[in-house]
Design an enzyme around this catalytic site. Sequence first.
Site, mmCIF file in Angstrom:
data_model
loop_
_atom_site.group_PDB
_atom_site.id
_atom_site.type_symbol
_atom_site.label_atom_id
_atom_site.label_comp_id
_atom_site.label_asym_id
_atom_site.label_seq_id
_atom_site.Cartn_x
_atom_site.Cartn_y
_atom_site.Cartn_z
ATOM 1 N N HIS A 22 38.436 30.382 45.455
ATOM 2 C CA HIS A 22 38.249 31.884 45.065
ATOM 3 C C HIS A 22 38.812 32.008 43.717
ATOM 4 O O HIS A 22 39.810 31.369 43.301
ATOM 5 C CB HIS A 22 39.034 32.841 46.267
ATOM 6 N N GLU A 41 32.435 36.712 48.399
ATOM 7 C CA GLU A 41 33.785 36.703 48.987
ATOM 8 C C GLU A 41 34.523 37.850 48.681
ATOM 9 O O GLU A 41 35.651 37.911 48.821
ATOM 10 C CB GLU A 41 34.343 35.417 48.393
ATOM 11 N N CYS A 64 45.809 37.142 48.906
ATOM 12 C CA CYS A 64 44.898 36.969 49.928
ATOM 13 C C CYS A 64 44.909 37.860 50.900
ATOM 14 O O CYS A 64 44.034 38.052 51.774
ATOM 15 C CB CYS A 64 44.639 35.594 50.554
#
Length: 416
Positions: free
Chosen positions: A230, A162, A347
Amino acid sequence: MSLTEINFDGIVGPSHNYAGLSLGNIASANHGGDPSYPRAAALQGLAKMRGNMARGLAQGCLLPLPRPNHALLTRLAVDNATDRALLAAAWSASSMWTANAATVSPAPDTADGRCHLTPANLSTMLHRAQEWPETKRQLDLAFADSAHFAVHDAVPGSFGDEGAANHMRLCEGHGTAGVEVFVYGRPGGKFPARQHEQASRAVARLHGLDPDRTVFIEQNPAAIAAGAFHNDVVAVANERVLFTHAEAFADQAGAYEAIRAKFPALEMVEVAASAVSLAEAIRTYLFNAQLVTLPGGEMALVVPEECRESDAVWSWCEAMLAGNGPIRQVIPVDVRQSMANGGGPACLRLRVVADPATVDSRFLLDDAKAERMEKAIAAAWPEQIDPADLGSDALARTVRAARQSLIETLDLPELG
Ligand code: SUG
């Protein structure tokens, strides 16, 4: 050569929509089916970038990827009559969250003295797994100077990766050698653990990191179960500072010890669960903040507006500012359109420590360029998308034309 941290924000794409695609991402699930506002979303993102530029920070951007992705629809034999989730995947604007675009190891950390970037395969989620080849095309352009950069292929999709969302870097200053911390999840919980340990270890090897300056730690399964899909939803680092929730890691004390053993200058700013519960941290995205060093040397935390609206979170921030810790400012920003899909200020950006002179300047921003981009977005981005609109030929034409207008604005015909 002056190494600077440059934040490359993802421009919110013209197909931005709420399809509820990300299992384990509470905001995405809660907003699935809502109408979205792509124009407002992209302008919110640009306003955040402009705010950071006004604070004296270096800013870059990555462009939205081509959508709808016809190749994906063909490979899955999807048409407008089949599964809406599969259709929506091919329309997803999820590349806006560039913290998931790649993992970046700055030049001072790597064996060959170049900055290494590995695009994340994002293989756990279909709508995200389609991103990396097109993301790599942009990274290859932006960081084409092979004397200073190495851009790898993504690691094989059997090992979910990720990117920077599960990676932190501690250092005395951005331009000096750092300790890189990779945070992985173990599968078996109610939600997918999207970052696999083997992917983290492969990226560290690809980048030529020194094992004495690399740490691997496990995410707290309870944090993943609470919606921290995350690690950057529960922890963020900048220079010497690790700002973290007290329940971010599987073995919290062990994690601090492992980091401190390799980076003795570590300064902790820990938020106790009694002050801000995991659930409230995840709802407000207190940790999905940009922890930045301002030109004067002070650290600031750029948080979502949602933090100011939470009594628990805002009281904690005020108490922190009243003390004498390393974070001296808390700056709320409105990125509500992105937040509703589980993407906060952190993000939306990929941090790259590099000399801006070595980066393709078409990916770097100044105010004049930001203004031109705002004009293009205001003219071409759809105002509203209802999930039922996905699949429409007219919307597909609008979305493609909108992206094309930005490509022209930024003079990036290679991406057309
Ligand atoms: O991968 N949301 C993204 C949010 C990514 C946030 N990134 C970081 N924490 N670094 C994700 O879950 C929602 C899309 C939808 O439901 O339509 C989505 O993909």
